[in-house]
Design a protein around this motif. Structure first.
Motif, PDB file in Angstrom:
ATOM      1  N   LEU A 138       3.310  10.586   4.916  1.00  0.00           N
ATOM      2  CA  LEU A 138       2.901  11.951   5.249  1.00  0.00           C
ATOM      3  C   LEU A 138       1.425  12.157   4.929  1.00  0.00           C
ATOM      4  N   LYS A 139       1.037  11.710   3.730  1.00  0.00           N
ATOM      5  CA  LYS A 139      -0.369  11.845   3.347  1.00  0.00           C
ATOM      6  C   LYS A 139      -1.259  11.002   4.251  1.00  0.00           C
ATOM      7  N   PHE A 140      -0.744   9.800   4.572  1.00  0.00           N
ATOM      8  CA  PHE A 140      -1.519   8.866   5.380  1.00  0.00           C
ATOM      9  C   PHE A 140      -1.822   9.451   6.755  1.00  0.00           C
ATOM     10  N   PHE A 141      -0.766   9.970   7.403  1.00  0.00           N
ATOM     11  CA  PHE A 141      -0.957  10.489   8.758  1.00  0.00           C
ATOM     12  C   PHE A 141      -1.302  11.971   8.795  1.00  0.00           C
ATOM     13  N   GLY A 142      -1.164  12.644   7.638  1.00  0.00           N
ATOM     14  CA  GLY A 142      -1.414  14.085   7.647  1.00  0.00           C
ATOM     15  C   GLY A 142      -2.785  14.455   7.088  1.00  0.00           C
ATOM     16  N   ILE A 164     -10.936   8.635  -5.067  1.00  0.00           N
ATOM     17  CA  ILE A 164     -10.227   9.757  -5.687  1.00  0.00           C
ATOM     18  C   ILE A 164      -8.819   9.883  -5.137  1.00  0.00           C
ATOM     19  N   GLY A 165      -8.336   8.793  -4.547  1.00  0.00           N
ATOM     20  CA  GLY A 165      -6.935   8.769  -4.138  1.00  0.00           C
ATOM     21  C   GLY A 165      -6.593   9.590  -2.918  1.00  0.00           C
ATOM     22  N   ARG A 166      -7.574   9.823  -2.067  1.00  0.00           N
ATOM     23  CA  ARG A 166      -7.287  10.532  -0.812  1.00  0.00           C
ATOM     24  C   ARG A 166      -7.191   9.499   0.316  1.00  0.00           C
ATOM     25  N   PHE A 167      -5.989   9.362   0.869  1.00  0.00           N
ATOM     26  CA  PHE A 167      -5.796   8.350   1.908  1.00  0.00           C
ATOM     27  C   PHE A 167      -5.331   8.967   3.232  1.00  0.00           C
ATOM     28  N   GLY A 168      -6.078   9.897   3.747  1.00  0.00           N
ATOM     29  CA  GLY A 168      -5.766  10.467   5.066  1.00  0.00           C
ATOM     30  C   GLY A 168      -6.518   9.658   6.118  1.00  0.00           C
ATOM     31  N   ILE A 169      -5.774   9.115   7.092  1.00  0.00           N
ATOM     32  CA  ILE A 169      -6.359   8.152   8.017  1.00  0.00           C
ATOM     33  C   ILE A 169      -7.227   8.812   9.103  1.00  0.00           C
ATOM     34  N   TRP A 170      -7.071  10.125   9.306  1.00  0.00           N
ATOM     35  CA  TRP A 170      -7.670  10.746  10.492  1.00  0.00           C
ATOM     36  C   TRP A 170      -9.184  10.585  10.652  1.00  0.00           C
ATOM     37  N   PHE A 176       0.832  -1.210   0.000  1.00  0.00           N
ATOM     38  CA  PHE A 176       0.000   0.000   0.000  1.00  0.00           C
ATOM     39  C   PHE A 176       0.862   1.255   0.000  1.00  0.00           C
ATOM     40  N   PHE A 177       1.834   1.280   0.909  1.00  0.00           N
ATOM     41  CA  PHE A 177       2.668   2.477   1.000  1.00  0.00           C
ATOM     42  C   PHE A 177       3.638   2.591  -0.175  1.00  0.00           C
ATOM     43  N   ALA A 178       3.882   1.447  -0.882  1.00  0.00           N
ATOM     44  CA  ALA A 178       4.776   1.498  -2.043  1.00  0.00           C
ATOM     45  C   ALA A 178       4.097   2.187  -3.226  1.00  0.00           C
ATOM     46  N   ASN A 179       2.764   2.232  -3.167  1.00  0.00           N
ATOM     47  CA  ASN A 179       2.012   2.874  -4.237  1.00  0.00           C
ATOM     48  C   ASN A 179       2.374   4.353  -4.327  1.00  0.00           C
ATOM     49  N   GLU A 180       2.439   4.834  -5.577  1.00  0.00           N
ATOM     50  CA  GLU A 180       2.899   6.228  -5.703  1.00  0.00           C
ATOM     51  C   GLU A 180       1.850   7.244  -5.260  1.00  0.00           C
ATOM     52  N   GLU A 181       0.597   6.789  -5.186  1.00  0.00           N
ATOM     53  CA  GLU A 181      -0.443   7.730  -4.766  1.00  0.00           C
ATOM     54  C   GLU A 181      -0.385   8.059  -3.276  1.00  0.00           C
ATOM     55  N   VAL A 182       0.244   7.165  -2.489  1.00  0.00           N
ATOM     56  CA  VAL A 182       0.259   7.386  -1.032  1.00  0.00           C
ATOM     57  C   VAL A 182       1.670   7.457  -0.494  1.00  0.00           C
TER      58      VAL A 182
END
Lengths: 299, 277
Positions: free
Chosen positions: A52-56, A64-70, A43-49
């Motif tokens: 920083l994006k995950f935790f930010g 639509i490629g938004r992977f913010g976990i909050w 998952f994290f190897a994917n270029e879309e994520v």
């Protein structure tokens, strides 16, 4: 007399068997960690994520490629906090009542009844939340404020679900405190309340804390109730009366749909699973530390 | 006045109570006190007036109800649901089993030291301070703790480890800590249930010396199965025995010297000389 060592085959067999049982549970855990880790890496190897994006990010929209976990984390934490606010005080009070106040007869009736609560399927609790707790909350706080799906309702019902867990484990810990400590306390002119809260409870702290931790882990991991009653769609909100999706709820919804094996959606749920795992793990470590720091050991 | 109890039915009604000290002040008086556990009568018709500021020993064979009687004096038997008490126990003229009497208050004024040292799993300091704190002590806590530990002849040994766990002390020190804890709340009577039975001879002697010292300020009632101990430390001795229904009776209560040298009752003599029990 023959003092020579005799071969005892049964002994070695049983020893090997017991070791095997222990090994299976440990290996299973390791296997789960391995799978979670491997798929998360994909998952994290994917270029879309990235991390920083995950935790930010505060938006979780895989389409639509938004992977913010909050949004998922806040919903999980809110439901768990509400559950704990319900379960810990009530569970502890029940435990103190059963262990220190209730006559033997009352205890022998109440404890099994309480444990029946723990045996109710969580799907029943889920609909209980949706069809009873939610209308109740809407009646109290107003229909405009409380949405049909909301974390408060799910949280309260998770709390009810784990009350027996908290009370039963805490009661065991309190009952294990030697009677001599209670007698010493009464002998000094302490009341029952002073004895229960200031002598017995501190002495049982490690067991009670263990009960709390198991309950919190259970609440964080609870899936069915939140899937039914909390909402079906990530929503970054701090209002417990709004619909929101927890980490577990999201996993169950996504994996319930038809999901292709290689998609990023599929991998994302492993990342959420790993985070969930780390969350409960760190809670366990924290609690171990707290218990070591504050426990009063008797004997 | 020295009255021994004759357990024949006729004599029973005449001797309303026994005490080796008919004119002195009594710390606590049992009047026709019987104790039941469910249907089983553990102790029957105890009449016993315990003189103030003295050490009274209770001796007798196993199962004669020594500890049961002791626990009646501060309502510790309340904690056993099946226990029931008949008769009266007068403390400062009031029956402590009256409905309006608060057992919590009784236990604050009549302290207890148990057979097995049972310090709280807290620090040495907190063990002593705790009882006074729940009773609303407002003074200088450090000073109070030191005073109680000095009274219990423990200060010198523990003054450097007040903040350590009490469970780290030796058995004898733990028992003296329990005595310090009892003294700290300033009771009028201290009940001791075989306080030295789990200790080695040297620790036992220290406890005995301590009991003699504090008996100037407190009335001490001590249950012991050790007759030498009773003879060494007590001013008065009560001898209990047990009948064939396993019910305990007070046989004789008198000056310790008289009990051990010239008892009025045959059964006391038999017990003292080791013929039974």
């Amino acid at each position: 007399m023959d003092l020579r060592r005799k071969p005892r085959i049964a002994e070695s067999v049983i020893q090997g068997f017991l070791f095997l049982c222990g090994a299976i549970s440990i290996l299973t855990t390791l296997g789960i960690v391995y799978i979670l880790g491997r798929e998360s890496l994909l998952f994290f190897a994917n270029e879309e994520v990235n991390l920083l994006k995950f935790f930010g990010g505060t938006e979780w929209q895989p389409t639509i490629g938004r992977f913010g976990i909050w949004p998922l984390v806040t919903a999980t934490l809110m439901a768990s906090l509400i559950a704990m606010a319900v379960a810990l005080p009530i569970g502890l009070c029940v435990a103190i009542y059963l262990s220190e106040y209730a006559p033997q007869r009352t205890r022998s009736i109440l404890k099994p009844i309480l444990e029946v609560l723990a045996g109710i399927p969580t799907v029943v609790y889920g609909y209980f939340a949706l069809t009873f707790m939610t209308p109740l909350l809407r009646g109290i706080f107003g229909r405009e404020l409380v949405e049909i799906y909301n974390t408060a309702s799910a949280g309260i019902v998770i709390g009810i679900l784990v009350i027996p867990l908290v009370s039963s484990m805490s009661e065991d810990a309190l009952s294990a405190v030697p009677g001599s400590l209670r007698q010493a306390s009464y002998g000094l002119g302490a009341t029952r309340l002073e004895t229960s809260v200031r002598i017995v409870l501190p002495a049982a702290l490690s067991g009670v804390a263990a009960a709390f931790i198991v309950a919190i882990s259970r609440a964080i991991g609870e899936t069915m109730i939140v899937a039914i009653a909390a909402g079906a769609g990530p929503n970054f909100t701090f209002s417990p009366f709004r619909a929101a999706e927890t980490m577990t709820g999201h996993i169950v919804r996504i994996s319930g749909g038809d999901l292709s094996y290689d998609s990023i959606d599929y991998n994302s749920i492993f990342a959420i699973g790993l985070l969930l795992f780390l969350l409960t793990l760190s809670l366990n470590v924290l609690s171990q530390w707290i218990v070591r720091r504050f426990r009063e050991e008797y004997e | 006045m020295s009255v021994a109890v004759d357990r024949s039915p006729q004599a029973q009604s005449e001797t309303s109570r026994t005490s080796p000290n008919g004119t002195g002040r009594y710390a606590i008086e049992a009047e026709k006190m019987s104790v039941y556990y469910g249907d089983y009568c553990a102790v029957r018709d105890v009449d016993m007036s315990v003189p103030s500021n003295k050490i009274t020993a209770i001796i007798g064979p196993s199962g004669c109800g020594k500890s049961t009687v002791l626990r009646c004096f501060n309502r510790m038997n309340d904690l056993i649901t099946s226990a029931r008490i008949e008769g009266e126990v007068l403390f400062q003229g009031q029956n402590i089993y009256d409905d309006e009497v608060d057992p919590v208050e009784v236990r604050r004024r009549i302290g207890m030291v148990f057979q097995k040292a049972n310090p709280f799993p807290k620090t040495v300091y907190e063990n002593v301070a705790w009882g006074t704190r729940i009773n609303g002590f407002r003074g200088d806590m450090d000073e109070m703790v030191e005073r109680a530990l000095r009274s219990a002849a423990l200060w010198e040994e523990v003054k450097d480890k007040l903040q350590q766990s009490a469970l780290g002390l030796s058995g004898g020190q733990q028992q003296r800590l329990c005595i310090a804890r009892a003294i700290a709340v300033e009771p009028e009577i201290i009940l001791m249930d075989e306080p030295a039975s789990a200790l080695d001879p040297i620790a036992t002697l220290r406890i005995e010396d301590l009991m003699k010292e504090i008996s100037e300020k407190y009335t001490i009632i001590v249950v012991t199965h050790n007759m030498q101990q009773a003879a060494r430390i007590s001013d008065y001795t009560a001898f209990f025995s047990v009948d064939d229904r396993r019910t305990g009776n007070l046989i004789e209560f008198d000056d310790t010297e008289k009990i051990f040298t010239n008892p009025s009752q045959k059964r006391t003599e038999d017990y003292i000389t080791g013929r039974f029990g």
